[in-house]
Scaffold this motif. Structure first.
Motif, PDB file in Angstrom:
ATOM      1  N   ASP A  58       2.927   1.985  -0.084  1.00 22.26           N
ATOM      2  CA  ASP A  58       4.042   2.321   0.807  1.00 22.26           C
ATOM      3  C   ASP A  58       3.574   2.419   2.252  1.00 22.26           C
ATOM      4  O   ASP A  58       4.272   1.991   3.179  1.00 22.26           O
ATOM      5  N   VAL A  59       2.393   2.998   2.448  1.00 23.70           N
ATOM      6  CA  VAL A  59       1.840   3.096   3.795  1.00 23.70           C
ATOM      7  C   VAL A  59       1.552   1.696   4.342  1.00 23.70           C
ATOM      8  O   VAL A  59       1.868   1.390   5.500  1.00 23.70           O
ATOM      9  N   LEU A  60       0.956   0.835   3.513  1.00 26.04           N
ATOM     10  CA  LEU A  60       0.700  -0.545   3.930  1.00 26.04           C
ATOM     11  C   LEU A  60       1.991  -1.239   4.327  1.00 26.04           C
ATOM     12  O   LEU A  60       2.048  -1.951   5.340  1.00 26.04           O
ATOM     13  N   ALA A  61       3.054  -1.042   3.542  1.00 26.74           N
ATOM     14  CA  ALA A  61       4.324  -1.722   3.816  1.00 26.74           C
ATOM     15  C   ALA A  61       4.898  -1.303   5.167  1.00 26.74           C
ATOM     16  O   ALA A  61       5.379  -2.149   5.940  1.00 26.74           O
ATOM     17  N   VAL A  62       4.846  -0.014   5.486  1.00 24.92           N
ATOM     18  CA  VAL A  62       5.408   0.420   6.760  1.00 24.92           C
ATOM     19  C   VAL A  62       4.529  -0.026   7.924  1.00 24.92           C
ATOM     20  O   VAL A  62       5.031  -0.362   8.999  1.00 24.92           O
ATOM     21  N   MET A  63       3.205  -0.084   7.718  1.00 23.46           N
ATOM     22  CA  MET A  63       2.320  -0.586   8.766  1.00 23.46           C
ATOM     23  C   MET A  63       2.537  -2.071   9.015  1.00 23.46           C
ATOM     24  O   MET A  63       2.460  -2.540  10.159  1.00 23.46           O
TER      25      MET A  63
END
Length: 215
Positions: A58-63
């Motif tokens: 999820d963090v990767l997706a928002v970044m």
């Protein structure tokens, strides 16, 4: 100084590796996302995330959405990227906010958790705003945080310990400034990064130190 076109600015960002193929390796970025997801508050940068971001993907997706890092979770090593078009979009939003500050002759506070790279940038912006009539906030003396001191150098608040300026993700230096300024001394705008900015990004109802109208 001539104003760069958007295309020229994109080219400059890519050529200097501020955006495009940047110096940060992919595995280093993924390690930071993982630590954030695992609750390492050093990587929360002053935000209170609770259980909202507990999945590295999820963090990767928002970044990927906000910064343009490579969105393929199978890409684990090698080069990573920052999207230069998204970077210029952010710079344009920042320029609009600075024009508003200059037009309103606002009180502006500058702070950085990355003093080696950003003092000169923030200091030049502070000088330009002062020339337009803005009040550049002076922080009180003797502020203490994280076993060190909060000091001001070239109009920029920084964290000092052992006679050296330190890179820090902590929100505590900014909390010390807000406490020291008190309600009547609060700025209209804060230009900051790392934990210094993160603590100000909390919803007002969730913060002990609420700043209304601060960007």
């Amino acid at each position: 100084m001539p104003i760069l076109s958007r295309a020229a600015l994109v080219e400059h960002l890519v050529r200097t590796r501020i955006a495009g193929d940047v110096a940060t390796p992919r595995d280093n970025n993924l390690s930071h996302y993982r630590k954030l997801a695992n609750g390492d508050r050093h990587y929360w940068l002053g935000l209170e995330l609770g259980d909202r971001w507990t999945d590295e993907q999820d963090v990767l997706a928002v970044m990927a959405e906000r910064c343009g890092v490579i969105d393929d979770p199978a890409h684990r090593t090698g080069q990573d990227t920052i999207d230069p078009e998204l970077t210029v979009d952010g710079l344009e939003r920042m320029a609009a906010r600075l024009r508003k500050a200059a037009a309103g002759q606002e009180r502006v506070l500058f702070a950085t958790g990355h003093p080696g790279a950003l003092i000169d940038v923030h200091s030049r912006v502070a000088a330009a705003l002062r020339a337009q009539g803005c009040d550049i906030v002076r922080i009180p003396g003797g502020l203490v945080a994280d076993e060190g001191y909060v000091v001001q150098f070239a109009d920029v608040a920084v964290f000092e310990r052992g006679a050296s300026l330190w890179h820090t993700h902590s929100p505590e230096p900014m909390n010390a400034i807000l406490d020291g300024l008190g309600e009547d001394g609060r700025p209209d705008l804060v230009i900051a990064d790392h934990g210094w900015a993160g603590v100000l990004a909390q919803p007002v109802q969730d913060r002990v130190h609420g700043l209304r109208g601060v960007g």
